[in-house]
Write an enzyme that holds these catalytic residues in place. Structure first.
Site, short mmCIF file in Angstrom:
data_model
loop_
_atom_site.label_atom_id
_atom_site.label_comp_id
_atom_site.label_asym_id
_atom_site.label_seq_id
_atom_site.Cartn_x
_atom_site.Cartn_y
_atom_site.Cartn_z
N CYS A 33 0.83 -1.21 0.00
CA CYS A 33 0.00 0.00 0.00
C CYS A 33 0.87 1.26 0.00
CB CYS A 33 -0.95 0.01 1.19
SG CYS A 33 -0.09 0.06 2.76
N ASP A 35 2.29 2.63 2.53
CA ASP A 35 2.19 3.42 3.76
C ASP A 35 3.46 3.26 4.61
OD1 ASP A 35 -0.22 4.17 2.88
OD2 ASP A 35 -1.39 2.91 4.23
N CYS A 59 -2.92 5.07 5.94
CA CYS A 59 -4.38 5.04 5.97
C CYS A 59 -4.91 5.30 7.38
CB CYS A 59 -4.87 3.69 5.47
SG CYS A 59 -4.57 2.38 6.67
N CYS A 103 -2.41 -3.26 8.46
CA CYS A 103 -2.07 -1.92 8.94
C CYS A 103 -1.57 -1.99 10.39
CB CYS A 103 -3.28 -1.00 8.85
SG CYS A 103 -4.22 -1.17 7.32
FE1 FES Z 1 -1.54 0.55 4.20
FE2 FES Z 1 -3.38 0.62 6.01
S1 FES Z 1 -3.67 0.44 3.88
S2 FES Z 1 -1.27 0.63 6.31
#
Ligand code: FES
Length: 146
Positions: A33, A35, A59, A103
């Site tokens: 993702c 992140d 997110c 996450c």
């Molecule tokens: Fe990547 Fe939540 S979607 S940490």
């Protein structure tokens, strides 16, 4: 879809920020993702986590889990902080939707990375702590998924 606690920590995240001259800093990322999460720990002479702050480029669930994770490790010993797993964080948040479980792993990994940094700086070994992925880009090369 999200529990009230998740929404609360997302809307009012605790412990956002940085710690100057932190005892340990850990940065981890999720290759899928994209992140990124960074955790700062302030640890005193007796190994108690006095303060913990985080920054998350991620997110809502990542924000909520890092917020809860910082709350959970504060005041704990280094050894106790190891028990703050992603499961413990999710339980404290009254759960996460299955697609958001990865996450919460970021929060656990960021804490572990910060503890590893602290241990390395101080030349100590924290029992049960595994070497984290140093570079957040490593995951991309591994093609590792959560
Ligand atoms: Fe990547 Fe939540 S979607 S940490």
């Amino acid at each position: 879809m999200y529990s009230e606690k998740v929404m609360d920590h997302f809307n009012n995240p605790r412990n956002v920020g940085e710690i100057e001259n932190a005892s340990g800093v850990g940065t981890v990322g999720n290759a899928k993702c994209g992140d990124i999460m960074r955790i700062y720990l302030d640890i005193d002479q007796s190994g108690i986590i006095k303060d913990c702050k985080f920054k998350t480029f991620g997110c809502g669930a990542a924000v909520a889990t890092s917020s809860m994770a910082t709350e959970l490790v504060k005041g704990k010993t280094v050894q106790q902080a190891l028990e703050v797993t992603n499961k413990a964080v999710m339980e404290a948040l009254d759960g996460l939707p299955p697609v958001k479980v990865h996450c919460s792993l970021l929060a656990e990994e960021a804490i572990h990375a910060a503890l590893w940094d602290y241990a390395e700086k101080n030349g100590i070994v924290i029992e049960g702590l595994k070497k984290p992925k140093k570079d957040i880009h490593e995951g991309e090369e591994d093609g590792e998924e959560y």
